[in-house]
Design an enzyme around this catalytic site. Structure first.
Site, PDB file in Angstrom:
ATOM      1  N   TYR A   1       0.838  -1.202   0.000  1.00  0.00           N
ATOM      2  CA  TYR A   1       0.000   0.000   0.000  1.00  0.00           C
ATOM      3  C   TYR A   1       0.877   1.259   0.000  1.00  0.00           C
ATOM      4  O   TYR A   1       0.695   2.166  -0.815  1.00  0.00           O
ATOM      5  CB  TYR A   1      -0.914  -0.023   1.224  1.00  0.00           C
ATOM      6  CG  TYR A   1      -1.650   1.260   1.495  1.00  0.00           C
ATOM      7  CD1 TYR A   1      -2.800   1.580   0.790  1.00  0.00           C
ATOM      8  CD2 TYR A   1      -1.196   2.149   2.471  1.00  0.00           C
ATOM      9  CE1 TYR A   1      -3.479   2.757   1.046  1.00  0.00           C
ATOM     10  CE2 TYR A   1      -1.871   3.330   2.736  1.00  0.00           C
ATOM     11  CZ  TYR A   1      -3.006   3.631   2.022  1.00  0.00           C
ATOM     12  OH  TYR A   1      -3.683   4.797   2.279  1.00  0.00           O
TER      13      TYR A   1
ATOM     14  N   ASN B   1      -3.663   9.749  10.460  1.00  0.00           N
ATOM     15  CA  ASN B   1      -4.669   9.173  11.349  1.00  0.00           C
ATOM     16  C   ASN B   1      -5.818  10.113  11.709  1.00  0.00           C
ATOM     17  O   ASN B   1      -5.978  10.512  12.861  1.00  0.00           O
ATOM     18  CB  ASN B   1      -3.999   8.601  12.614  1.00  0.00           C
ATOM     19  CG  ASN B   1      -3.225   7.330  12.270  1.00  0.00           C
ATOM     20  OD1 ASN B   1      -2.089   7.398  11.812  1.00  0.00           O
ATOM     21  ND2 ASN B   1      -3.842   6.173  12.436  1.00  0.00           N
TER      22      ASN B   1
ATOM     23  N   LYS C   1      -7.295  -5.910  21.979  1.00  0.00           N
ATOM     24  CA  LYS C   1      -6.036  -6.564  21.602  1.00  0.00           C
ATOM     25  C   LYS C   1      -4.984  -5.541  21.186  1.00  0.00           C
ATOM     26  O   LYS C   1      -5.227  -4.747  20.271  1.00  0.00           O
ATOM     27  CB  LYS C   1      -6.286  -7.542  20.452  1.00  0.00           C
ATOM     28  CG  LYS C   1      -7.184  -8.682  20.866  1.00  0.00           C
ATOM     29  CD  LYS C   1      -7.427  -9.621  19.717  1.00  0.00           C
ATOM     30  CE  LYS C   1      -8.360 -10.742  20.166  1.00  0.00           C
ATOM     31  NZ  LYS C   1      -8.964 -11.436  19.036  1.00  0.00           N
TER      32      LYS C   1
ATOM     33  N   TYR D   1      -3.235 -10.023  12.121  1.00  0.00           N
ATOM     34  CA  TYR D   1      -3.445  -9.657  10.711  1.00  0.00           C
ATOM     35  C   TYR D   1      -3.132 -10.794   9.739  1.00  0.00           C
ATOM     36  O   TYR D   1      -3.606 -10.786   8.611  1.00  0.00           O
ATOM     37  CB  TYR D   1      -2.558  -8.469  10.328  1.00  0.00           C
ATOM     38  CG  TYR D   1      -2.972  -7.141  10.927  1.00  0.00           C
ATOM     39  CD1 TYR D   1      -4.079  -6.455  10.451  1.00  0.00           C
ATOM     40  CD2 TYR D   1      -2.237  -6.572  11.965  1.00  0.00           C
ATOM     41  CE1 TYR D   1      -4.445  -5.227  10.991  1.00  0.00           C
ATOM     42  CE2 TYR D   1      -2.599  -5.343  12.502  1.00  0.00           C
ATOM     43  CZ  TYR D   1      -3.711  -4.680  12.015  1.00  0.00           C
ATOM     44  OH  TYR D   1      -4.065  -3.469  12.546  1.00  0.00           O
TER      45      TYR D   1
ATOM     46  N   TYR E   1       2.573  -9.016   7.814  1.00  0.00           N
ATOM     47  CA  TYR E   1       2.300  -7.746   8.493  1.00  0.00           C
ATOM     48  C   TYR E   1       3.578  -7.185   9.113  1.00  0.00           C
ATOM     49  O   TYR E   1       4.371  -7.912   9.691  1.00  0.00           O
ATOM     50  CB  TYR E   1       1.251  -7.931   9.595  1.00  0.00           C
ATOM     51  CG  TYR E   1       0.921  -6.634  10.317  1.00  0.00           C
ATOM     52  CD1 TYR E   1       0.188  -5.639   9.689  1.00  0.00           C
ATOM     53  CD2 TYR E   1       1.366  -6.412  11.618  1.00  0.00           C
ATOM     54  CE1 TYR E   1      -0.098  -4.437  10.332  1.00  0.00           C
ATOM     55  CE2 TYR E   1       1.080  -5.220  12.275  1.00  0.00           C
ATOM     56  CZ  TYR E   1       0.348  -4.246  11.621  1.00  0.00           C
ATOM     57  OH  TYR E   1       0.066  -3.064  12.262  1.00  0.00           O
TER      58      TYR E   1
ATOM     59  N   ASP F   1       4.785  -2.953  10.729  1.00  0.00           N
ATOM     60  CA  ASP F   1       4.061  -1.749  11.117  1.00  0.00           C
ATOM     61  C   ASP F   1       4.949  -0.509  11.049  1.00  0.00           C
ATOM     62  O   ASP F   1       6.161  -0.606  11.223  1.00  0.00           O
ATOM     63  CB  ASP F   1       3.572  -1.939  12.563  1.00  0.00           C
ATOM     64  CG  ASP F   1       2.435  -1.012  12.920  1.00  0.00           C
ATOM     65  OD1 ASP F   1       1.940  -0.302  12.027  1.00  0.00           O
ATOM     66  OD2 ASP F   1       2.044  -1.004  14.094  1.00  0.00           O
TER      67      ASP F   1
END
Ligand code: UGA
Length: 359
Positions: free
Chosen positions: A165, A194, A228, A310, A314, A316
Site C-alpha cells: 500500500y 490518522n 487486543k 493480521y 504484516y 508496522d
C-alpha cells in the site's frame, strides 16, 4: 471566489463524506462518485449535489467527460485498511495505483487541477526502527518527525507485503510529480495522519471487513471481549480530528495565490501523539466514565502478535509525527482538537450509531 464545480472520487468514505458536506456548505457544486452513499445520507437531497454510484474498476463509464467538465478533481479512492494490505495485496495495488493513475492521466489530458489523497504510510518506518542502536537519543521525536519535501522514505522488505500500500501510494506520488514536471499537471498531494471522528470505518461485527484500531476497541468495549494490542501496543500514532483535517483540506481547495500548486501537505496533529496501549487505556476509562451502563464488565487489555491479528506479511509503522510547517506557513492552518476530546466525540457518535451494547 466563484463557486467551483468539483468532482470527488471516493466521496462515500469517511473523509469524503465530511469534505462533501463542507464543500456544499461553502456553496460549491459537487458531483460525487462511489460504490455506496451510506455516509452521504445527509446531503443526498442537496440541490448542488449529485451522487453517481460507480465502481471505478468498471471502465465502461464516461469518467473522462466528468473530469473534463470539472474545475477541480479530488481523488479519495483507496483501500486504506492495514488488514486488507495483508489479505488482498493485489487488489490494494490495483486500486491504489492503477486506477488512481488512470484518473491522474485524464487530469493531465484535460489539464484539470487534481487533489490526490495519499497517506502518511509513505514515510514507512522511523529512523529509530532501522538504526535506533546507533542513535544517541533513539526515542527523540526528531527521528520520527516527517517533513514532506526532505524526509527519506523507509519501507520494509518485499515479503512483508503490508508495504504494498505504502509503495503504491509512493509510486503514485512520484508519477504525479513527474507529470507536473513534464506535462504541467497541477496537483496537490495530501498525506493524512490518522484522521478520526464520526463515521470512521464500521464495527467489525457489521461486515467481514477490517477496520482501524478505534473500531476494534469500540467493539471490544461493547462486547466485553478483550482489547487486543498488536505486538504490545508500543507503536505510536498522532490522531487528527476530522473537523481540523477538513479545515485544512478546504484551504487546499481554495489554493490562495496558487500556494498549493505541485505541493505535498502533511495534515496531522503533532501534539496528539499516543501509543496504542495508552489509547486502549484512555478509551476504556472514557467508556467506563461516560458511556457504559452501570457496573459494566470492562474488557481486559491483552497483547497479540501481528501475525496472529493480521496474518503473515504484516509489519508496522512504529512512529510517525507530522511536520506541519508547510500547512502552518502556507495556509495558516493549526489543528485545535486534543486527543481526549476527539476520542470522546468519536465515541459518542459510535454509541449513538450503534446504541446496542452487547456487554
Ligand atoms: C492506517 C492506514 O494504513 C493508513 O494508510 C492511514 O493513513 C491510517 O490508517 C490513518 O487512519 O490515517 P494505521 O495507523 O496502522 O494506518 O491504522 P490502524 O489499523 O488504526 O492501526 C493503528 C495501530 O494499532 C497499529 O499499530 C496496529 O497494529 C494497532 N492495532 C490495530 C491494535 O493494536 N489493535 C487492534 O485491534 C487494531
Amino acid at each position: 471566489m466563484k463557486p467551483l464545480h468539483i468532482l470527488t472520487l471516493g466521496a462515500g468514505g469517511f473523509i469524503g463524506s465530511h469534505l462533501t458536506s463542507r464543500l456544499l456548505r461553502e456553496g460549491h457544486r459537487v458531483i460525487a462518485l462511489d460504490t455506496h452513499a451510506d455516509k452521504l445520507a445527509d446531503v443526498l437531497d442537496h440541490r448542488q449535489f449529485t451522487f453517481v454510484e460507480h465502481d471505478i474498476f468498471n471502465h465502461d463509464f464516461p469518467l473522462e467527460q466528468m473530469i473534463e467538465e470539472a474545475d477541480l478533481v479530488v481523488d479519495l479512492i483507496a483501500h486504506a485498511n492495514p488488514g486488507l494490505y495483508v489479505r488482498q495485496p493485489l487488489d490494494v495495488f490495483r486500486l491504489n495505483f492503477n486506477e488512481n493513475l488512470r484518473i491522474a492521466e485524464l487530469c493531465v489530458k484535460h489539464q484539470r487541477r487534481l487533489i490526490q489523497f495519499s497517506s502518511c504510510e509513505v514515510y514507512g518506518k522511523s529512523l529509530t526502527a532501522v538504526c535506533g542502536d546507533q542513535l544517541k537519543e533513539p526515542h527523540h521525536p526528531a527521528h520520527a518527525t516527517f517533513a514532506e519535501d526532505t524526509t527519506d522514505l523507509i519501507m520494509g522488505p518485499v515479503e512483508k507485503h503490508r508495504w504494498i500500500y505504502a509503495c503504491a501510494k509512493q509510486l503514485l506520488e512520484r508519477v504525479l510529480h513527474a507529470h507536473g514536471l513534464e506535462r504541467k499537471l497541477n496537483y496537490t498531494i495530501i498525506r493524512p495522519f490518522n484522521f478520526i471522528g464520526p463515521k470512521i470505518d464500521y464495527l467489525p461485527r457489521d461486515t467481514d471487513g477490517v477496520p482501524r484500531v478505534f473500531s476494534y476497541f469500540m467493539e471490544a468495549l461493547q462486547t466485553g471481549e478483550p482489547m487486543k494490542l498488536v505486538n504490545g501496543g508500543d507503536h505510536q500514532r498522532c490522531y487528527t480530528y476530522i473537523d481540523d483535517a477538513v479545515e485544512c483540506i478546504y484551504r487546499i481547495v481554495l489554493n490562495p495565490d496558487g500556494v498549493c500548486d505541485r505541493q505535498i501537505f502533511n495534515i496531522g496533529s503533532p501534539a496528539n501523539e499516543i501509543s496504542i496501549r495508552e489509547l486502549a487505556h484512555l478509551m476504556r476509562d472514557l467508556y467506563r466514565d461516560e458511556f457504559a451502563p452501570a457496573n459494566p464488565q470492562l474488557p481486559e487489555i491483552i497483547s497479540v502478535t501481528g501475525e496472529e491479528f493480521y496474518g503473515e506479511g504484516y509489519e508496522d509503522s512504529d512512529r510517525r509525527i507530522p511536520d506541519i510547517t508547510k500547512a502552518r506557513t502556507l495556509l495558516g492552518w493549526e489543528p485545535t482538537w486534543v486527543v481526549r476530546d476527539l476520542l470522546r466525540e468519536t465515541m459518542a457518535y459510535y454509541m449513538s450509531a450503534y446504541p446496542k451494547s452487547l456487554a
